[in-house]
Write a protein that holds these residues in place. Sequence first.
Motif, PDB file in Angstrom:
ATOM      1  N   LYS A  97       0.850  -1.191   0.000  1.00  0.00           N
ATOM      2  CA  LYS A  97       0.000   0.000   0.000  1.00  0.00           C
ATOM      3  C   LYS A  97       0.884   1.238   0.000  1.00  0.00           C
ATOM      4  O   LYS A  97       2.054   1.157   0.404  1.00  0.00           O
ATOM      5  N   PRO A  98       0.412   2.410  -0.385  1.00  0.00           N
ATOM      6  CA  PRO A  98      -0.833   2.598  -1.117  1.00  0.00           C
ATOM      7  C   PRO A  98      -0.671   2.159  -2.562  1.00  0.00           C
ATOM      8  O   PRO A  98       0.419   2.245  -3.135  1.00  0.00           O
ATOM      9  N   LEU A  99      -1.746   1.666  -3.154  1.00  0.00           N
ATOM     10  CA  LEU A  99      -1.688   1.148  -4.509  1.00  0.00           C
ATOM     11  C   LEU A  99      -1.216   2.213  -5.487  1.00  0.00           C
ATOM     12  O   LEU A  99      -0.443   1.931  -6.401  1.00  0.00           O
ATOM     13  N   TYR A 100      -1.692   3.441  -5.308  1.00  0.00           N
ATOM     14  CA  TYR A 100      -1.237   4.543  -6.152  1.00  0.00           C
ATOM     15  C   TYR A 100      -1.263   5.830  -5.343  1.00  0.00           C
ATOM     16  O   TYR A 100      -1.749   5.847  -4.202  1.00  0.00           O
ATOM     17  N   THR A 101      -0.735   6.925  -5.919  1.00  0.00           N
ATOM     18  CA  THR A 101      -0.603   8.173  -5.172  1.00  0.00           C
ATOM     19  C   THR A 101      -1.221   9.373  -5.871  1.00  0.00           C
ATOM     20  O   THR A 101      -1.452  10.397  -5.232  1.00  0.00           O
ATOM     21  N   ASP A 102      -1.460   9.276  -7.157  1.00  0.00           N
ATOM     22  CA  ASP A 102      -1.914  10.401  -7.966  1.00  0.00           C
ATOM     23  C   ASP A 102      -3.295  10.088  -8.529  1.00  0.00           C
ATOM     24  O   ASP A 102      -3.495   9.009  -9.099  1.00  0.00           O
ATOM     25  N   PRO A 103      -4.277  10.987  -8.377  1.00  0.00           N
ATOM     26  CA  PRO A 103      -5.611  10.707  -8.934  1.00  0.00           C
ATOM     27  C   PRO A 103      -5.586  10.326 -10.412  1.00  0.00           C
ATOM     28  O   PRO A 103      -6.428   9.543 -10.866  1.00  0.00           O
ATOM     29  N   ALA A 104      -4.596  10.838 -11.142  1.00  0.00           N
ATOM     30  CA  ALA A 104      -4.507  10.521 -12.571  1.00  0.00           C
ATOM     31  C   ALA A 104      -4.188   9.051 -12.816  1.00  0.00           C
ATOM     32  O   ALA A 104      -4.389   8.552 -13.936  1.00  0.00           O
ATOM     33  N   GLN A 105      -3.701   8.337 -11.792  1.00  0.00           N
ATOM     34  CA  GLN A 105      -3.354   6.925 -11.954  1.00  0.00           C
ATOM     35  C   GLN A 105      -4.542   5.993 -11.766  1.00  0.00           C
ATOM     36  O   GLN A 105      -4.432   4.788 -12.010  1.00  0.00           O
ATOM     37  N   ALA A 106      -5.683   6.526 -11.344  1.00  0.00           N
ATOM     38  CA  ALA A 106      -6.850   5.671 -11.093  1.00  0.00           C
ATOM     39  C   ALA A 106      -7.260   4.906 -12.349  1.00  0.00           C
ATOM     40  O   ALA A 106      -7.617   3.721 -12.283  1.00  0.00           O
ATOM     41  N   ASN A 169       4.575  15.158   0.025  1.00  0.00           N
ATOM     42  CA  ASN A 169       3.301  14.676  -0.521  1.00  0.00           C
ATOM     43  C   ASN A 169       3.428  14.174  -1.951  1.00  0.00           C
ATOM     44  O   ASN A 169       2.718  13.244  -2.354  1.00  0.00           O
ATOM     45  N   ARG A 170       4.314  14.765  -2.734  1.00  0.00           N
ATOM     46  CA  ARG A 170       4.392  14.383  -4.146  1.00  0.00           C
ATOM     47  C   ARG A 170       4.881  12.944  -4.330  1.00  0.00           C
ATOM     48  O   ARG A 170       4.653  12.341  -5.376  1.00  0.00           O
ATOM     49  N   TYR A 171       5.556  12.407  -3.321  1.00  0.00           N
ATOM     50  CA  TYR A 171       6.023  11.023  -3.395  1.00  0.00           C
ATOM     51  C   TYR A 171       5.112  10.052  -2.650  1.00  0.00           C
ATOM     52  O   TYR A 171       5.033   8.879  -3.002  1.00  0.00           O
ATOM     53  N   THR A 172       4.456  10.543  -1.602  1.00  0.00           N
ATOM     54  CA  THR A 172       3.667   9.646  -0.747  1.00  0.00           C
ATOM     55  C   THR A 172       2.192   9.586  -1.108  1.00  0.00           C
ATOM     56  O   THR A 172       1.510   8.623  -0.780  1.00  0.00           O
ATOM     57  N   LEU A 176      -2.791  11.133   4.482  1.00  0.00           N
ATOM     58  CA  LEU A 176      -4.087  10.448   4.533  1.00  0.00           C
ATOM     59  C   LEU A 176      -4.205   9.377   3.460  1.00  0.00           C
ATOM     60  O   LEU A 176      -5.138   8.565   3.491  1.00  0.00           O
ATOM     61  N   VAL A 177      -3.243   9.339   2.541  1.00  0.00           N
ATOM     62  CA  VAL A 177      -3.112   8.218   1.599  1.00  0.00           C
ATOM     63  C   VAL A 177      -2.053   7.259   2.121  1.00  0.00           C
ATOM     64  O   VAL A 177      -2.304   6.077   2.343  1.00  0.00           O
ATOM     65  N   GLU A 178      -0.853   7.770   2.346  1.00  0.00           N
ATOM     66  CA  GLU A 178       0.292   6.929   2.715  1.00  0.00           C
ATOM     67  C   GLU A 178       0.040   6.153   4.001  1.00  0.00           C
ATOM     68  O   GLU A 178       0.211   4.954   4.061  1.00  0.00           O
ATOM     69  N   LYS A 179      -0.365   6.862   5.035  1.00  0.00           N
ATOM     70  CA  LYS A 179      -0.516   6.243   6.348  1.00  0.00           C
ATOM     71  C   LYS A 179      -1.922   5.686   6.560  1.00  0.00           C
ATOM     72  O   LYS A 179      -2.103   4.617   7.139  1.00  0.00           O
ATOM     73  N   CYS A 180      -2.916   6.414   6.084  1.00  0.00           N
ATOM     74  CA  CYS A 180      -4.285   6.132   6.515  1.00  0.00           C
ATOM     75  C   CYS A 180      -5.071   5.230   5.576  1.00  0.00           C
ATOM     76  O   CYS A 180      -6.199   4.853   5.904  1.00  0.00           O
ATOM     77  N   CYS A 181      -4.495   4.871   4.419  1.00  0.00           N
ATOM     78  CA  CYS A 181      -5.226   3.938   3.548  1.00  0.00           C
ATOM     79  C   CYS A 181      -5.520   2.637   4.287  1.00  0.00           C
ATOM     80  O   CYS A 181      -6.544   1.995   4.039  1.00  0.00           O
ATOM     81  N   HIS A 182      -4.635   2.237   5.222  1.00  0.00           N
ATOM     82  CA  HIS A 182      -4.906   1.059   6.060  1.00  0.00           C
ATOM     83  C   HIS A 182      -6.265   1.181   6.753  1.00  0.00           C
ATOM     84  O   HIS A 182      -7.057   0.232   6.793  1.00  0.00           O
ATOM     85  N   PHE A 183      -6.511   2.344   7.323  1.00  0.00           N
ATOM     86  CA  PHE A 183      -7.705   2.522   8.139  1.00  0.00           C
ATOM     87  C   PHE A 183      -8.961   2.661   7.290  1.00  0.00           C
ATOM     88  O   PHE A 183     -10.034   2.190   7.681  1.00  0.00           O
ATOM     89  N   PHE A 184      -8.834   3.284   6.143  1.00  0.00           N
ATOM     90  CA  PHE A 184      -9.980   3.367   5.241  1.00  0.00           C
ATOM     91  C   PHE A 184     -10.345   1.972   4.711  1.00  0.00           C
ATOM     92  O   PHE A 184     -11.518   1.656   4.547  1.00  0.00           O
ATOM     93  N   ASP A 185      -9.317   1.147   4.491  1.00  0.00           N
ATOM     94  CA  ASP A 185      -9.580  -0.244   4.107  1.00  0.00           C
ATOM     95  C   ASP A 185     -10.301  -0.986   5.227  1.00  0.00           C
ATOM     96  O   ASP A 185     -11.260  -1.739   4.976  1.00  0.00           O
ATOM     97  N   GLY A 347      -8.545   8.247   0.832  1.00  0.00           N
ATOM     98  CA  GLY A 347      -7.468   9.086   1.330  1.00  0.00           C
ATOM     99  C   GLY A 347      -7.318  10.372   0.544  1.00  0.00           C
ATOM    100  O   GLY A 347      -7.133  11.455   1.119  1.00  0.00           O
ATOM    101  N   LEU A 348      -7.401  10.268  -0.773  1.00  0.00           N
ATOM    102  CA  LEU A 348      -7.309  11.464  -1.609  1.00  0.00           C
ATOM    103  C   LEU A 348      -8.482  12.414  -1.353  1.00  0.00           C
ATOM    104  O   LEU A 348      -8.315  13.642  -1.335  1.00  0.00           O
ATOM    105  N   ALA A 349      -9.670  11.842  -1.145  1.00  0.00           N
ATOM    106  CA  ALA A 349     -10.841  12.675  -0.839  1.00  0.00           C
ATOM    107  C   ALA A 349     -10.660  13.386   0.497  1.00  0.00           C
ATOM    108  O   ALA A 349     -11.027  14.565   0.644  1.00  0.00           O
TER     109      ALA A 349
END
Length: 363
Positions: A97-106, A169-172, A176-185, A347-349
């Motif tokens: 995780k996180p699977l991706y970092t940039d909304p454009a990668q969705a 942020n540009r790398y992670t 709320l994506v890097e650390k918190c995707c665990h919790f949203f999952d 996380g992005l939201a």
Amino acid sequence: MDIVNYGVIGCGMMGQEHLRNIALLPGARVAAIFEPNELQAAAAKAIAPNAKLVGSVPELLAMEEIDCLLIVSPNHMHIPQFEEIASIRPLPLLIEKPLYTDPAQAAKVADLAAKYPAPVWVAMEYRYMPPVQTFVEQVQAATGGVKMLSIREHRFPFLPKVGDWNRFNRYTGGTLVEKCCHFFDLMRLILQSDPVRVMASAGQEVNHLDERYGEETPDIWDSAFVITEFASGARAMLELCMYAEGARYQEEICAVGPTGKIESFVPGPGRFWPTHLGAPPVPRVVISPRSPKGPQEVEIPVDPTILEAGDHNGSTFYQHARFLEIVRNGGTPDVALVDGAWAVKMGLAAQKSALTGKSVDLV
């Protein structure tokens, strides 16, 4: 297959935790490692001395004996490396995780999900912490159906990483994506529902403000409140504080429904517990029915050997055990690409909501 041969891409701090846990699994070995940093590659070789160090992802994929792959590189490299694997040799894959970092990668993730011919498992270690597994198993019976869910993580700051990539942020993707995707999952897993709206307040209040990398100051946040509304009608809240490592428990999860309440308490890494305080805390789960009243508490100890192999309460070992079943026998990963994508989307939201001061609709 008698022996499952891993090819590992990235062996920094988390990658080395994976190596130690793979070494504990019967019938599994690390056959090849791609780690461009010489110091980290040497450390990885010390953990997996029989693994071959290679100079690129294509070189690793050219090794015929490789049966499955593990991506543990910095966050922003996950999707490019996933795409590279898909174009050369799409083997069963466990991707951190996180699977991706940039909304454009969705859109790229959706395309990979549709076309990748082998199982892909997104690494969400927190699902496999024994006290969290007990919580998930008992939550419906304990609550009569969850109406309110809260997750609190009070922990240590981000640790140093190679190239200091986790300070920006540009790398992670942002905290709320890097650390918190665990919790949203975990929210989606516990509630068995998808989110419809996210509201957040977050910022960088204490950590890394006096650090400089070149001409830059880190912009990674250290604290947040996030409220999420779900299609089921349930609500969930995340409370994150990354300057609270003095706490007895690092993660606390609480779910409440019409018939009762259940809580899970998970300590942080044992290596950070001060020796003068004695033995580290033991995870526990508490169920508190409304009628008849009377909290019921049980400790959930973890095998010491497994506990010492990582910083995630034994979860990395249990996750690999399940992944190996898929590699050997086929089947559906517990954490599919759609789950990893949802966690990043949430996380992005939350990042967007905190920046704009407005709620973000997800449907």
